[in-house]
Design a protein around this motif. Structure first.
Motif, PDB file in Angstrom:
ATOM      1  N   TYR A  91      39.999  41.275  39.106  1.00  0.00           N
ATOM      2  CA  TYR A  91      40.160  42.683  39.428  1.00  0.00           C
ATOM      3  C   TYR A  91      38.971  43.143  40.266  1.00  0.00           C
ATOM      4  O   TYR A  91      37.847  42.662  40.101  1.00  0.00           O
ATOM      5  N   ARG A  92      39.198  44.086  41.160  1.00  0.00           N
ATOM      6  CA  ARG A  92      38.140  44.546  42.063  1.00  0.00           C
ATOM      7  C   ARG A  92      36.910  44.983  41.277  1.00  0.00           C
ATOM      8  O   ARG A  92      37.011  45.680  40.269  1.00  0.00           O
TER       9      ARG A  92
ATOM     10  N   THR B   5      47.148  44.301  45.260  1.00  0.00           N
ATOM     11  CA  THR B   5      46.230  44.839  46.262  1.00  0.00           C
ATOM     12  C   THR B   5      44.870  45.186  45.684  1.00  0.00           C
ATOM     13  O   THR B   5      43.922  45.410  46.434  1.00  0.00           O
ATOM     14  N   THR B   6      44.751  45.219  44.360  1.00  0.00           N
ATOM     15  CA  THR B   6      43.475  45.581  43.744  1.00  0.00           C
ATOM     16  C   THR B   6      42.733  44.368  43.196  1.00  0.00           C
ATOM     17  O   THR B   6      41.779  44.522  42.433  1.00  0.00           O
ATOM     18  N   TYR B   7      43.182  43.163  43.559  1.00  0.00           N
ATOM     19  CA  TYR B   7      42.547  41.944  43.075  1.00  0.00           C
ATOM     20  C   TYR B   7      41.912  41.149  44.204  1.00  0.00           C
ATOM     21  O   TYR B   7      42.507  40.961  45.261  1.00  0.00           O
TER      22      TYR B   7
ATOM     23  N   ASN C 142      52.612  39.570  49.096  1.00  0.00           N
ATOM     24  CA  ASN C 142      51.876  39.294  47.844  1.00  0.00           C
ATOM     25  C   ASN C 142      51.466  37.820  47.766  1.00  0.00           C
ATOM     26  O   ASN C 142      51.637  37.178  46.723  1.00  0.00           O
TER      27      ASN C 142
ATOM     28  N   TYR D 198      49.527  41.168  52.225  1.00  0.00           N
ATOM     29  CA  TYR D 198      49.831  42.149  51.195  1.00  0.00           C
ATOM     30  C   TYR D 198      51.332  42.415  51.100  1.00  0.00           C
ATOM     31  O   TYR D 198      51.836  42.688  50.019  1.00  0.00           O
TER      32      TYR D 198
ATOM     33  N   TRP E  20      39.348  42.088  47.690  1.00  0.00           N
ATOM     34  CA  TRP E  20      40.579  42.821  47.457  1.00  0.00           C
ATOM     35  C   TRP E  20      40.993  43.648  48.677  1.00  0.00           C
ATOM     36  O   TRP E  20      42.177  43.935  48.867  1.00  0.00           O
ATOM     37  N   THR E  21      40.034  43.978  49.558  1.00  0.00           N
ATOM     38  CA  THR E  21      40.382  44.703  50.777  1.00  0.00           C
ATOM     39  C   THR E  21      40.859  43.774  51.879  1.00  0.00           C
ATOM     40  O   THR E  21      41.391  44.226  52.889  1.00  0.00           O
TER      41      THR E  21
ATOM     42  N   ARG F 248      52.537  44.570  40.662  1.00  0.00           N
ATOM     43  CA  ARG F 248      52.354  45.617  41.659  1.00  0.00           C
ATOM     44  C   ARG F 248      50.901  45.848  42.026  1.00  0.00           C
ATOM     45  O   ARG F 248      50.613  46.568  42.954  1.00  0.00           O
ATOM     46  N   THR F 249      49.967  45.260  41.260  1.00  0.00           N
ATOM     47  CA  THR F 249      48.560  45.551  41.488  1.00  0.00           C
ATOM     48  C   THR F 249      47.862  44.471  42.289  1.00  0.00           C
ATOM     49  O   THR F 249      46.642  44.399  42.287  1.00  0.00           O
TER      50      THR F 249
END
Length: 119
Positions: A100-101, A30-32, A77, A74, A53-54, A27-28
């Motif tokens: 990770y961001r 979007t933060t990578y 995924n 996104y 990550w953005t 689920r994460t």
């Protein structure tokens, strides 16, 4: 934790195109930040391209600028690497990676997908 699975590799002639896919679970996603690397036989693994990550910032190795495009979806995924005007020197195992961001180094890797460009 994100897990990565690459696909889309294969055999193509010089000048051809391939699109690599990297499906990310977790689920994460979007933060990578996401990247593509490659390793040719007898050579060290090298950076190819990355997307932040953005999804705004992209960076490319000089050897692939203007020929490869990295993008991410996104909703799916998934990270893509569109490779055009392929050359024999692009032959390698291509790996998807995640960090990770804010992190400096990539620490999550896929299993790789083979790309072979014939002359």
């Amino acid at each position: 934790q994100v897990q990565l699975v690459e696909s889309g590799g294969g055999l193509v002639q010089t000048g051809g195109s391939l699109r690599l896919h990297c499906a990310a679970s977790g689920r994460t996603f979007t933060t990578y930040g996401m990247g593509w690397f490659r390793q040719a036989p007898g050579k060290e693994r090298e950076f190819v391209a990355e997307v932040g990550w953005t999804g705004v910032r992209t960076t490319y190795a000089e050897s692939v600028k203007g020929r490869f495009t990295i993008s991410r979806d996104y909703g799916e995924n998934t990270v893509y690497l569109q490779m055009n005007s392929l050359k024999p020197e692009d032959t390698a195992v291509y790996y998807c990676a995640a960090k990770y961001r804010g992190a400096t180094n990539y620490d999550i890797w896929g299993q790789g997908t083979q790309v072979t460009v014939s002359s």
